[in-house]
Design an enzyme around this catalytic site. Structure first.
Site, PDB file in Angstrom:
ATOM      1  N   GLU A 234     -10.050   0.721  12.881  1.00 39.95           N
ATOM      2  CA  GLU A 234     -10.930  -0.449  12.745  1.00 39.95           C
ATOM      3  C   GLU A 234     -10.829  -1.346  13.981  1.00 39.95           C
ATOM      4  O   GLU A 234     -11.809  -1.984  14.370  1.00 39.95           O
ATOM      5  CB  GLU A 234     -10.592  -1.202  11.441  1.00 39.95           C
TER       6      GLU A 234
ATOM      7  N   SER B 233      -6.816   6.941   2.222  1.00 36.99           N
ATOM      8  CA  SER B 233      -6.996   7.163   0.782  1.00 36.99           C
ATOM      9  C   SER B 233      -5.743   7.701   0.085  1.00 36.99           C
ATOM     10  O   SER B 233      -5.844   8.532  -0.833  1.00 36.99           O
ATOM     11  CB  SER B 233      -8.198   8.076   0.518  1.00 36.99           C
TER      12      SER B 233
ATOM     13  N   ASN C 213      -1.015  -1.742   4.641  1.00 36.21           N
ATOM     14  CA  ASN C 213      -1.880  -2.463   5.581  1.00 36.21           C
ATOM     15  C   ASN C 213      -2.889  -3.262   4.755  1.00 36.21           C
ATOM     16  O   ASN C 213      -3.815  -2.694   4.195  1.00 36.21           O
ATOM     17  CB  ASN C 213      -2.597  -1.444   6.484  1.00 36.21           C
TER      18      ASN C 213
ATOM     19  N   LYS D 150      -5.013  -5.386   5.746  1.00 30.82           N
ATOM     20  CA  LYS D 150      -6.268  -5.701   6.468  1.00 30.82           C
ATOM     21  C   LYS D 150      -6.615  -7.181   6.276  1.00 30.82           C
ATOM     22  O   LYS D 150      -5.724  -8.015   6.229  1.00 30.82           O
ATOM     23  CB  LYS D 150      -7.393  -4.780   6.012  1.00 30.82           C
TER      24      LYS D 150
ATOM     25  N   GLY E 290     -10.448   4.541   3.229  1.00 32.90           N
ATOM     26  CA  GLY E 290     -11.220   3.756   2.270  1.00 32.90           C
ATOM     27  C   GLY E 290     -12.338   4.522   1.579  1.00 32.90           C
ATOM     28  O   GLY E 290     -13.188   3.920   0.931  1.00 32.90           O
TER      29      GLY E 290
ATOM     30  N   HIS F  55      -5.321   0.839  15.226  1.00 30.87           N
ATOM     31  CA  HIS F  55      -5.998   1.227  13.981  1.00 30.87           C
ATOM     32  C   HIS F  55      -7.467   1.520  14.290  1.00 30.87           C
ATOM     33  O   HIS F  55      -8.059   0.863  15.154  1.00 30.87           O
ATOM     34  CB  HIS F  55      -5.871   0.095  12.947  1.00 30.87           C
TER      35      HIS F  55
ATOM     36  N   GLU G 179      -4.453   9.044  10.857  1.00 27.71           N
ATOM     37  CA  GLU G 179      -5.434   8.532   9.910  1.00 27.71           C
ATOM     38  C   GLU G 179      -6.821   9.081  10.243  1.00 27.71           C
ATOM     39  O   GLU G 179      -7.510   8.537  11.119  1.00 27.71           O
ATOM     40  CB  GLU G 179      -5.486   7.006   9.972  1.00 27.71           C
TER      41      GLU G 179
END
Ligand code: PEP
Length: 251
Positions: A100, A213, A12, A14, A174, A98, A168
């Protein structure tokens, strides 16, 4: 024991990359051990504007996906992209829900569910993301939160061939922090049970990826956990060496 399902490694990107990133993709394709494709698939999900350029004349084992889509086919939705448009640009899959997107754009389970149906309409493979916040993990609610998201984000009709779920934990994305293998196993087991309960035999065939991660040095451990059928990789999918390091952990 490794997964009885075909492993899937997804990158991904992003909001990263440019047309020059083609070189990185070429390095990934060239560096991938041919044995990888015997047991696994690789998908890269770049920003939508890069998709068509990357898929044109693409050869080799890497296939491509989008990072989100609208649930309508076309219409007055400024800034949005339909799954049909992603498909036309050469995508075969799309990441949906996701964290985000859920956080930055207020997307809830009902919207994600509508997007999954639209991905099916367009012939794309939806990769539905679920995961708990740190506060929910600390309150021992991780499995319950994730089970609810799986129940509410996935419509009827899911099968092994038309759905992928990605667990996730939001606090692992991250940050360099990952849950213990036992915690990953517990949540993946919960997801498997919900899928089996809802979709019977097909539930057993649906792949469940871990994301958050994932790096070359932890990929082997994560991929060996029961019901971990692959990885959704953010930061480490941007550089060929790192992404290949993760992909080669399946060998
Ligand atoms: C992600 O955002 O899907 C992700 C897993 O990111 P990272 O690998 O950078 O934690």
């Amino acid at each position: 024991m490794g997964s009885p399902r075909r492993i899937l490694i997804v990158g991904n990107w992003k909001m990263n990359g440019s047309r020059q990133s083609r070189q990185e993709l070429d390095a990934m394709a060239a560096g991938l051990d041919p044995a990888f494709s015997e047991k696994a698939d690789m998908l890269v999900c770049p920003p939508a504007v890069l998709l068509a350029g990357f898929t044109e004349n693409a050869t080799g084992p890497i296939r491509f996906g989008g990072q989100d889509c609208h649930f309508n086919e076309s219409g007055a939705h400024t800034g949005d992209i339909s799954p049909e448009m992603l498909r036309e640009a050469g995508a075969v899959a799309v990441i949906l829900g996701h964290s985000e997107r859920r956080a930055d754009h207020g997307e809830g389970d009902a919207v994600v569910k509508a997007k999954v149906k639209s991905a099916w309409r367009a012939g794309l493979l939806p990769i539905v993301c679920v995961g708990e916040t740190l506060a929910e993990r600390d309150a021992n609610e991780a499995s319950a939160v994730v089970a609810r998201q799986v129940r509410q984000s996935i419509p009827r009709g899911a099968e092994g061939g038309n759905l992928v779920v990605a667990y996730e934990p939001i606090w692992a994305i991250g940050t360099g922090r990952i849950p213990t293998p036992e915690d990953v196993a517990q949540v993946h087991n919960t997801i498997r049970n919900v899928l089996n309960e809802r979709f019977g035999e097909e539930g057993e065939k649906i792949r469940i990826l871990y994301g958050g991660s994932v790096k070359p040095d932890n990929a082997k451990t994560l991929l060996a956990i029961p019901n971990v059928d692959g990885a959704l990789v953010g930061g480490a999918s941007l550089k060929a060496n790192d992404f290949l390091g993760i992909a080669h952990a399946v060998l």
